[in-house]
Design an enzyme around this catalytic site. Structure first.
Site, short mmCIF file in Angstrom:
data_model
loop_
_atom_site.label_atom_id
_atom_site.label_comp_id
_atom_site.label_asym_id
_atom_site.label_seq_id
_atom_site.Cartn_x
_atom_site.Cartn_y
_atom_site.Cartn_z
N LYS A 1 0.94 -5.78 -6.38
CA LYS A 1 2.17 -4.99 -4.97
C LYS A 1 1.94 -4.53 -4.03
CE LYS A 1 1.47 -0.48 -7.33
NZ LYS A 1 2.23 0.17 -8.49
N ARG B 1 10.28 8.44 -14.36
CA ARG B 1 10.86 7.44 -12.58
C ARG B 1 11.93 6.26 -13.97
NH1 ARG B 1 6.02 5.11 -9.50
NH2 ARG B 1 5.98 3.90 -11.52
N TYR C 1 0.32 10.91 24.83
CA TYR C 1 1.62 12.02 24.71
C TYR C 1 1.99 12.78 24.75
CZ TYR C 1 3.89 7.49 24.64
OH TYR C 1 3.88 6.27 24.82
N ARG D 1 -2.68 -1.76 -16.57
CA ARG D 1 -2.33 -1.87 -15.80
C ARG D 1 -3.47 -1.55 -13.98
NH1 ARG D 1 1.95 -0.22 -17.99
NH2 ARG D 1 1.55 1.62 -16.44
N ASP E 1 0.95 1.45 20.00
CA ASP E 1 0.15 0.43 19.86
C ASP E 1 -1.44 0.76 20.23
OD1 ASP E 1 2.41 -1.01 19.70
OD2 ASP E 1 2.95 -0.33 22.18
N HIS F 1 3.98 4.23 -18.70
CA HIS F 1 3.19 5.24 -16.88
C HIS F 1 2.72 6.39 -17.02
CE1 HIS F 1 1.45 4.32 -13.41
NE2 HIS F 1 2.20 4.93 -13.08
N CYS G 1 -0.81 6.80 19.67
CA CYS G 1 0.50 5.60 20.18
C CYS G 1 1.35 5.15 19.33
CB CYS G 1 0.50 5.21 21.44
SG CYS G 1 -0.20 6.64 22.26
C1 LIG Z 1 1.39 1.01 -9.06
C2 LIG Z 1 1.25 0.50 -10.74
C3 LIG Z 1 -0.08 0.79 -11.44
C4 LIG Z 1 -1.27 0.50 -10.91
O1 LIG Z 1 -2.08 1.85 -10.43
P1 LIG Z 1 -3.48 2.46 -9.89
O2 LIG Z 1 -3.15 3.97 -10.26
O3 LIG Z 1 -3.52 1.87 -8.12
O4 LIG Z 1 -4.27 1.83 -10.82
C5 LIG Z 1 -0.57 0.66 -12.75
N1 LIG Z 1 1.14 0.71 -13.74
C6 LIG Z 1 2.47 1.13 -12.40
C7 LIG Z 1 3.61 1.07 -13.26
C8 LIG Z 1 2.24 1.20 -11.34
O5 LIG Z 1 3.40 1.03 -10.57
#
Ligand SMILES: *Cc1c(COP(=O)(O)O)cnc(C)c1O
Length: 365
Positions: free
Chosen positions: A32, A126, A255, A210, A304, A154, A302
């Site tokens: 992602k 979530r 700045y 994951r 850029d 998760h 800045c």
């Molecule tokens: C981003 C994400 C992961 C990966 O997590 P890491 O900490 O980068 O390994 C796994 N599961 C879900 C649902 C995520 O959103």
């Protein structure tokens, strides 16, 4: 090639090394956010070349880019779908998350429903089904002819040294699996990268994991188990010196006049700014690798450009400064100095930063 003063170099060989170190079997590679800024298509190709069979993205457009690049592996879209997104899932051949009873109904209402992964909310809060209702939703989907590929959850505390809450989440999850008995889907997935590396009871059960940041060699900074794993950072951010001058004592740079030279000071201006994703919080805090040393960022970053104090360093216009990565501060150190996490640093690089894949790295280790 179009001339640029900034590039993110991505070492695909390091990513290949990392996935081999972590183990491909059971890995769902999370690509992602443009593979955490590393470039989703080249990274996904490298991972698929190593035998990775599952990819995960956050959004449908991210999945569409992978499909357009010819990637045919299974792709799970991790975000909760809105019902009107489902035709695109079907067209692109994507796996969907069922995150609520409403999403379950919307999937079942389709003529040819996509395969689904039912999400149980075990404490992250979530999205996902409450542990009390998840089993009923799985059975309802199955009865409605939907292929329930996986049950998943998760962790909210996988990065914390104390695993107590994570194990509580595992227990909640296992309760749902038990309720389902022989109706349990063929796959489960619980662990993210940090949980996979450091929680053997989670890591060794038959499941998909994951894996995100660990694939890119990103460190947590808080977990010795993760940080001791032989993972190679895959990214360097390199910015060139576009201007070099000596500012007199008493002159302020950038700045807001937040930095003033105490004596005549050599200052180099780099072609990188916050519009590239360099956190402005590094103003007067961060360093870059340049001229054989570490040059402190002086004055405000800045949009850029960024100025660094190169007094005593051997620097010329056109030289390359390493903003983070090999030859400069680690990405983790830069993120810490900016008061953020390393994921935000690499994922926050914007579209203006060209990603480069050096050939020697691609041939890689
Ligand atoms: C981003 C994400 C992961 C990966 O997590 P890491 O900490 O980068 O390994 C796994 N599961 C879900 C649902 C995520 O959103």
């Amino acid at each position: 090639m179009t001339p640029v003063a900034l590039r993110a170099e991505v070492d695909l060989g390091a990513i290949r090394h990392n996935v081999r170190t972590l183990g491909v079997t059971g890995a769902m590679a999370v690509v992602k956010a443009d593979a955490y800024g590393h470039g989703a298509v080249p990274v996904a190709r490298a991972l698929v070349g190593e035998g990775v069979e599952w990819l995960a993205v956050a959004t449908v457009p991210e999945a569409e880019r992978l499909r357009q690049a010819g990637i045919r592996e299974r792709i799970l879209v991790l975000a909760a779908p809105l019902p009107e997104f489902l035709p695109a899932y079907e067209r692109l051949g994507l796996d969907a998350v069922v995150s609520s009873p409403e999403v379950a109904e919307a999937v079942m209402a389709r003529a040819a429903p996509v395969p689904v992964h039912v999400k149980v909310d075990t404490g992250m809060h979530r999205m996902g089904l409450a542990p009390e209702t998840a089993a009923a939703t799985v059975r309802r989907l199955q009865a409605g002819g939907v292929e329930v590929v996986a049950l998943w959850t998760h962790f909210s505390m996988a990065d914390a040294p104390d695993p107590t809450f994570t194990f509580l989440q595992v227990r909640q999850f296992d309760g749902v699996v038990r309720q389902l008995g022989s109706d349990a889907p063929p796959l489960v997935h619980l662990a993210n990268g940090p949980a996979h590396v450091r929680l053997p009871p989670v890591a060794t059960r038959p499941a998909l994991h994951r894996l995100g940041g660990v694939l890119y060699g990103l460190r947590t900074g808080v977990l010795p188990e993760v940080d001791a794993t032989d993972l190679r950072p895959a990214m360097r951010l390199v910015a060139r010196v576009v201007h070099l001058h000596t500012v007199p004592a008493g002159a302020s740079v950038s700045y807001g006049q937040t930095w003033t030279a105490e004596r005549p000071t050599r200052v180099a201006t780099l072609g990188v700014g916050y519009a590239d994703g360099l956190p402005r919080a590094l103003s007067n805090r961060g360093h870059v690798g340049l001229g054989g040393g570490l040059a402190p960022i002086v004055g405000r970053i800045c949009m850029d450009m960024t100025m660094v104090d190169v007094d005593g360093l051997d620097v010329a216009v056109g030289d390359e400064a390493v903003v983070f990565g090999l030859g400069g501060p680690t990405a983790e150190a830069a993120a810490e100095a900016a008061g953020t996490i390393v994921y935000e640093l690499t994922a926050g690089l914007t579209a203006r930063v060209p990603r480069a894949y050096p050939a020697d790295a691609a041939a890689g280790a």
